[in-house]
Design an enzyme around this catalytic site. Structure first.
Site, PDB file in Angstrom:
ATOM      1  N   PRO A  16     130.459  54.952  12.388  1.00  0.00           N
ATOM      2  CG  PRO A  16     128.924  54.989  10.752  1.00  0.00           C
ATOM      3  CD  PRO A  16     129.519  55.877  11.913  1.00  0.00           C
ATOM      4  CB  SER A 262     133.570  57.870   0.283  1.00  0.00           C
ATOM      5  OG  SER A 262     132.133  58.294  -0.175  1.00  0.00           O
ATOM      6  CE  LYS A 263     133.526  56.037   7.977  1.00  0.00           C
ATOM      7  NZ  LYS A 263     133.468  56.117   9.347  1.00  0.00           N
ATOM      8  NE  ARG A 264     128.310  62.180   4.024  1.00  0.00           N
ATOM      9  CZ  ARG A 264     127.375  62.102   4.986  1.00  0.00           C
ATOM     10  NH1 ARG A 264     126.059  61.613   4.463  1.00  0.00           N
ATOM     11  NH2 ARG A 264     127.394  62.401   6.002  1.00  0.00           N
ATOM     12  CG  ASP A 265     130.596  56.207  -2.614  1.00  0.00           C
ATOM     13  OD1 ASP A 265     130.194  57.177  -3.219  1.00  0.00           O
ATOM     14  OD2 ASP A 265     131.773  55.841  -2.678  1.00  0.00           O
TER      15      ASP A 265
END
Ligand code: GLU
Length: 503
Positions: A16, A262-265
């Site tokens: 995404p 980041s994407k994980r945040d």
């Protein structure tokens, strides 16, 4: 005549689109529109191992939802198409060959094991292995081997890569609109891989060839690509092509201001980092999106515009047209931009006030089965009264349920505070006043009830508090007279009678 501005957003469909990618797209869009230019979408899918099903459609949907659609791209005004690099595969080899012919690139045959050996060997000595002028003649490539050996390897179908031959002892002068002039000593650069024997170009080659063929005038992209700029400059020079202008946008930092967002945040810090909801096609893991979380695209755009840019004035509210006219790449700053999830809520609250009540009412009605039978015009009036206190449509029910259903219980604390010995008599009298009002308007309610309070010298709280509790079930909500008017005479009387019964 100055050239027509052409910019591109060039994501790789590896998942995404991150919110930082949307910001890059937005700045490209704003710059293009400001200069009556063209905003292009190019899908950089040369790395088939990282290709993720559905990612390209997601990118297109996200741009459309944000209201920043591309002018040229896959299946749209394909004058410079195709716009997917995988469909342009046949184009790149000839450019790699040109660089070899002009002495700017060479074949390298080093195996993965050999390179790994060198890397580890250097690491053990506390050094970094760089493939370039200082060791390339000791490695296996067309500069160190005889032309017969090279031809033999190519004929035998040995794996190879084509590397750029980075020059020795030169100083490169790079220009970036945001960062100014940058000087680079070529001796620190490695001979980057441009092409592989599987027939695929690497990002660097494909990116430069396509920017040239698509007549890109300005490359606006994230700061993470700044280290590639030296190579890109050299490639333009080697091809003898005109170099576009570059602008590297600042990093987007975590809410703490430390480290890249980041994407994980999103999962960790409890806010979305994607524009739209995303379901991973293999793990089926779902990531939240701003759209589904109830944000308006205008809020998203206004918020993102300020991640790295500011107009130089106090003005914070900008719709897309205003952004287009105010935007200047020169006003984008170098320092990382802190991502503040509360700020986008603030923008959402603002844009909520600008939305038409009828549209909000339609959306609200869809979210609540309790509203199924209720006239949307009535819901729209309620929305007009309460939206000032809402950030999301999902806040509406909490703020307005009493406009639709009578309270089923009373807030305990409020009950103790509002109800006194004489409450029963007072409420009974209020009912009788209400019953005498023929024309049930806010003004008539106010005049009659307030008039009675003042002429009898009763404290306002003694009347208004139990009244509010009867209508709302708690000591909160908009003006009591507005509520009475909205729910109507019968319902008002019924609710006051209900509270009287409990006394
Ligand atoms: N494909 C690169 C990316 O995913 C594009 C970088 C560039 O704009 O040059 O961000």
């Amino acid at each position: 005549m100055t050239k027509k501005v052409r910019v591109r957003f060039a994501p790789s469909p590896t998942g995404p689109l991150h919110i930082g990618g949307v910001r890059t797209a937005l700045f490209n869009y704003l710059f293009a529109k400001k200069h009556q230019g063209t905003f292009i979408l190019r899908i950089e899918d040369t790395d088939q191992n990282r290709y993720v099903e559905g990612a390209e459609q997601y990118i297109i949907d996200a741009l459309n939802w944000c209201g920043i659609p591309f002018d040229e791209g896959p299946n749209k005004n394909e004058t410079f198409g195709p716009y997917r690099q995988s469909e342009r595969k046949h184009l790149y080899k000839q450019y790699a060959d040109k660089l070899i012919a002009s002495g700017n690139a060479y074949y390298a045959f080093d195996t993965a094991e050999a390179l790994d050996y060198h890397r580890k060997d250097h690491e053990a000595k506390g050094k970094t292995f760089i493939y370039n002028w200082h060791n390339r003649l000791k490695l296996s490539n067309s500069l160190s081997l005889s032309s017969e050996d090279v031809q033999a390897k190519l004929d035998a179908g040995d794996d190879y890569v084509i590397r750029f031959k980075s020059p020795q002892d030169e100083t490169l002068h790079l220009m970036d609109i945001i960062r100014g002039d940058i000087k680079i000593d070529t001796n620190i650069l490695d001979d980057k891989v441009l092409f592989k024997s599987d027939g695929m170009p690497t990002y660097h080659l494909a990116n430069i060839v396509d920017d040239h063929l698509m007549e890109i005038t300005h490359v606006i992209r994230g700061e993470e690509w700044l280290p590639s700029l030296a190579l890109h400059y050299q490639l333009y020079k080697a091809f003898g092509w005109e170099t576009p202008e570059f602008a590297h946008l600042p990093l987007i930092l975590k809410p703490t201001g430390k480290g890249k967002l980041s994407k994980r945040d999103g999962d960790k810090l409890g806010f979305p980092v994607f524009p739209l909801k995303w379901t991973d096609p293999t793990t089926h893991e779902v990531s939240r999106g701003y759209k589904e979380d109830g944000y308006f695209p205008d809020a998203m755009i206004n918020f993102l515009a300020f991640l790295g840019w500011n107009p130089g004035t106090e003005q914070e509210i900008f719709n897309l047209d205003e952004l287009v006219s105010a935007f200047e790449l020169e006003r984008v700053h170098k320092a990382g931009a802190r991502f503040d999830p509360d700020k986008i809520k603030w923008f959402n609250h603002h844009y909520m006030q600008e939305e038409a009540n009828d549209d909000l009412a339609e959306a609200f009605k869809k979210q609540h089965t309790e509203l199924k039978e209720i006239d949307v015009n009535y819901i729209s009036l309620v929305v007009g009264i309460i939206k000032e206190r809402a950030t999301f449509i999902s806040d509406f029910w909490e703020l307005s349920s009493f406009f639709f259903t009578a309270p089923t219980s009373y807030d305990e604390k409020a009950f103790k505070k509002a109800l006194k010995d004489d409450t029963k008599d007072i409420m009974t009298h209020v009912i009788s006043i209400i019953n005498t009002i023929e024309d049930f308007t806010v003004e008539n309610l106010q005049t009659n009830i307030k008039g009675w309070i003042t002429s009898n010298d009763i404290s306002f709280g003694k009347v208004m508090m139990p009244l509010r509790l009867a209508l709302v079930g708690a000591l909160q909500g908009p003006d009591v007279f507005d509520i009475m008017y909205m729910i109507g005479k019968n319902e008002t009387v019924k609710r006051i009678e209900n509270i009287v019964k409990t006394l």
